[in-house]
Design a protein around this motif. Sequence first.
Motif, PDB file in Angstrom:
ATOM      1  N   ILE A 116      30.181  20.388 -13.461  1.00  0.00           N
ATOM      2  CA  ILE A 116      29.089  19.562 -12.925  1.00  0.00           C
ATOM      3  C   ILE A 116      27.884  19.596 -13.873  1.00  0.00           C
ATOM      4  O   ILE A 116      27.280  18.570 -14.191  1.00  0.00           O
ATOM      5  CB  ILE A 116      28.659  20.043 -11.514  1.00  0.00           C
ATOM      6  N   ILE A 119      28.450  17.405 -16.904  1.00  0.00           N
ATOM      7  CA  ILE A 119      28.387  15.972 -16.588  1.00  0.00           C
ATOM      8  C   ILE A 119      26.924  15.517 -16.485  1.00  0.00           C
ATOM      9  O   ILE A 119      26.530  14.497 -17.054  1.00  0.00           O
ATOM     10  CB  ILE A 119      29.131  15.667 -15.266  1.00  0.00           C
ATOM     11  N   CYS A 134      25.407   1.865 -20.296  1.00  0.00           N
ATOM     12  CA  CYS A 134      26.335   2.434 -19.312  1.00  0.00           C
ATOM     13  C   CYS A 134      25.964   1.998 -17.895  1.00  0.00           C
ATOM     14  O   CYS A 134      26.816   1.601 -17.111  1.00  0.00           O
ATOM     15  CB  CYS A 134      26.305   3.956 -19.367  1.00  0.00           C
ATOM     16  N   TRP A 174      19.625   9.114 -13.557  1.00  0.00           N
ATOM     17  CA  TRP A 174      20.861   9.479 -14.271  1.00  0.00           C
ATOM     18  C   TRP A 174      20.521  10.088 -15.628  1.00  0.00           C
ATOM     19  O   TRP A 174      21.113  11.078 -16.044  1.00  0.00           O
ATOM     20  CB  TRP A 174      21.717   8.210 -14.453  1.00  0.00           C
TER      21      TRP A 174
ATOM     22  N   ILE B  21      27.866  14.109  -6.370  1.00  0.00           N
ATOM     23  CA  ILE B  21      26.867  13.876  -7.421  1.00  0.00           C
ATOM     24  C   ILE B  21      27.570  13.779  -8.773  1.00  0.00           C
ATOM     25  O   ILE B  21      27.302  12.890  -9.577  1.00  0.00           O
ATOM     26  CB  ILE B  21      25.811  15.009  -7.441  1.00  0.00           C
ATOM     27  N   GLY B  22      28.499  14.694  -8.998  1.00  0.00           N
ATOM     28  CA  GLY B  22      29.237  14.699 -10.255  1.00  0.00           C
ATOM     29  C   GLY B  22      29.959  13.391 -10.497  1.00  0.00           C
ATOM     30  O   GLY B  22      29.908  12.827 -11.596  1.00  0.00           O
ATOM     31  N   PHE B  25      27.587  10.660 -11.417  1.00  0.00           N
ATOM     32  CA  PHE B  25      27.088  10.807 -12.776  1.00  0.00           C
ATOM     33  C   PHE B  25      28.163  10.480 -13.803  1.00  0.00           C
ATOM     34  O   PHE B  25      27.856   9.992 -14.894  1.00  0.00           O
ATOM     35  CB  PHE B  25      26.557  12.226 -13.011  1.00  0.00           C
ATOM     36  N   VAL B  26      29.414  10.768 -13.477  1.00  0.00           N
ATOM     37  CA  VAL B  26      30.439  10.648 -14.512  1.00  0.00           C
ATOM     38  C   VAL B  26      30.947   9.215 -14.666  1.00  0.00           C
ATOM     39  O   VAL B  26      31.376   8.829 -15.757  1.00  0.00           O
ATOM     40  CB  VAL B  26      31.602  11.639 -14.247  1.00  0.00           C
ATOM     41  N   LEU B  27      30.870   8.408 -13.594  1.00  0.00           N
ATOM     42  CA  LEU B  27      31.461   7.067 -13.669  1.00  0.00           C
ATOM     43  C   LEU B  27      30.896   6.197 -14.799  1.00  0.00           C
ATOM     44  O   LEU B  27      31.661   5.645 -15.582  1.00  0.00           O
ATOM     45  CB  LEU B  27      31.340   6.349 -12.320  1.00  0.00           C
ATOM     46  N   PRO B  28      29.560   6.067 -14.906  1.00  0.00           N
ATOM     47  CA  PRO B  28      29.035   5.221 -16.000  1.00  0.00           C
ATOM     48  C   PRO B  28      29.435   5.744 -17.377  1.00  0.00           C
ATOM     49  O   PRO B  28      29.681   4.973 -18.299  1.00  0.00           O
ATOM     50  CB  PRO B  28      27.511   5.325 -15.823  1.00  0.00           C
ATOM     51  N   LEU B  29      29.529   7.066 -17.473  1.00  0.00           N
ATOM     52  CA  LEU B  29      29.865   7.687 -18.753  1.00  0.00           C
ATOM     53  C   LEU B  29      31.331   7.459 -19.090  1.00  0.00           C
ATOM     54  O   LEU B  29      31.697   7.179 -20.239  1.00  0.00           O
ATOM     55  CB  LEU B  29      29.601   9.183 -18.627  1.00  0.00           C
ATOM     56  N   TRP B  31      33.089   5.028 -18.207  1.00  0.00           N
ATOM     57  CA  TRP B  31      33.304   3.642 -18.620  1.00  0.00           C
ATOM     58  C   TRP B  31      33.167   3.497 -20.131  1.00  0.00           C
ATOM     59  O   TRP B  31      34.020   2.925 -20.795  1.00  0.00           O
ATOM     60  CB  TRP B  31      32.301   2.695 -17.927  1.00  0.00           C
TER      61      TRP B  31
END
Lengths: 296, 277
Positions: A116, A119, A134, A174, B21-22, B25-29, B31
């Motif tokens: 976590i 990320i 993004c 973000w 939360i993780g 945060f990770v989805l846009p990255l 992509w």
Amino acid sequence: MSSIAAAAPAKRRKTWTWLYFLLPSVAIMLVFFIYPILLTVFYSFTNLALTGEAAKELNFVGLDNYARMFEDPTVRSSIWNTLVFLIGSAVIGQQVLGFLIALLMKHKNRWFRRIIGTIVLAGWVTPEIVCALCLYSFFGDEGTLNAILQSFGFSTVTWLYTIPMVTVILANIWHGTAFSMLVFQAALDDVPSEIEEAAVVDGASKWQILTRVTIPYIKDTIMTNMMLVTLQTLGVFGLIYAMTGGGPGTSTTTLPIFMYNQAFVNYQLGYGTAISLLLLLIGIILSLFYIRSMKE
Amino acid sequence: MNANQRKWVFRILPYAILAFIGICFVLPLLWVLVASVDSNAMQSLKMPSRLTGGNYVDVLTNPDNQRAFLIGLLMSGGQAIIVVVLGLLASYPLSRYQLRFKKPFMLTILFMTSLPITAVMVPVYQLFLTLKLYNNIFGVILFFVASAMPYGIWMLKNFMDSVPSELEEAAWIDGASVFVGIRKVVAPLMIPGICTVAIFTFSGSWGNFFVPYILLQSPENFPASLKIYQFFGQYGMADYGKLAAFSVMYAIPSIVLYVLSQRFMSKGFGMQGGTKG
């Protein structure tokens, strides 16, 4: 023996040597940093422009730029947008989310924490233009968020047009949360476990420990972090500019975007400078508070 | 809900929240990473139609892009070196001499580190026109140096404070000048500090979009940060694969340097033992 020992500090006492050491960096800061700040004040009282009559002749216009600012409805909406952006993304978003992540991560599985943490950090380390890209594609009409909604049978939303301010706020959350997360992780580690244990013995609930013991203990860190995050967010340009360009209309036009548009799109440098002075003043006030909090 | 169930929920809940939360945060990255190796990338995250390195090859072999990367490296590298050298010089008297103005000077420096650069860009633009530095890569480097100087001095001064002055005094007795003392004794002991400052200055300007956007005009002078923006204007966001590949390439130095900086930070102030024994 004593003469050698005395010779060493003497090397330091050579008068004015310190000046040569400081001169190059001070000169460069004076010309490219301090002088522009002074120019900001000066130009904001002029009609400085890139094109037209005013471009040939620089005139003092007194408080005209400021009078114009107070009458300009876009200034009012830009100030409002800046406040919404600051409070939404910095004061609440990054701080609260950063604190929440730091708090929840405490005493958790090491691997889980590491994943976590990485990320969240990735969003921080990524340059703002890439963040903008993004998040633009995430909120885009055919983007990931809409694809997820569709797969659950919901209809799509044009996020960047319907709630543009929310999208840029989320983008900045973000991008920036990791900083607050790191600050709060360090602060929470410094809270002595004894005082929390003592509260447990006294029969305090978890919520009471958090609000009456932990948060008051790291109060100074919260204030300093708040100032720093607000200052960083105040100058955000690229993220908003690349995602929405300040639009649609002026719905995401914050002060930096408005300043840019006035100075470089409408070529009204004098007016643009008056706006940047407003931005600078807010920055100076916040910085002074920040330094005070550092001194204590 | 009995007590046992409640305990169980409270144990799982933090993990669930963090996982959520993780994922957000990770989805846009994800992509940008997946799209960069997809032969037919779209705006949304999806399984690649076909895995390909073609996007990277296209981006890397384009001479305009190579130029943009080189200019970016030159700007940020040049800035980092100048900031470190000038910062070391400036911190020397601030750390070693008794100066009356030291305290107000350091407070001013600290104050300057926190000012938003965005607010001075309009007058800086005007200044650059006057000085004929507009659209000049070296002009941008100068401004980057000035804007990072307060941070550089602040950090380097504090790092230098932790180098014991007995060591350079010993070097003086051996006949070294003040400059040689800094170069051969003080600076080598500050390597972790110097690297930290260099890395943070480098990544700061490498990721900066606004400053070059205001101070440069011709596309042949654009560093990577501007090229990427031009990229998504030019192709109307159509060629997502290449855009994503370019973004990943552009983000890599920032990420690598961050990881490196963590190494240096943990070594931090490990030089106090120099005068023991």
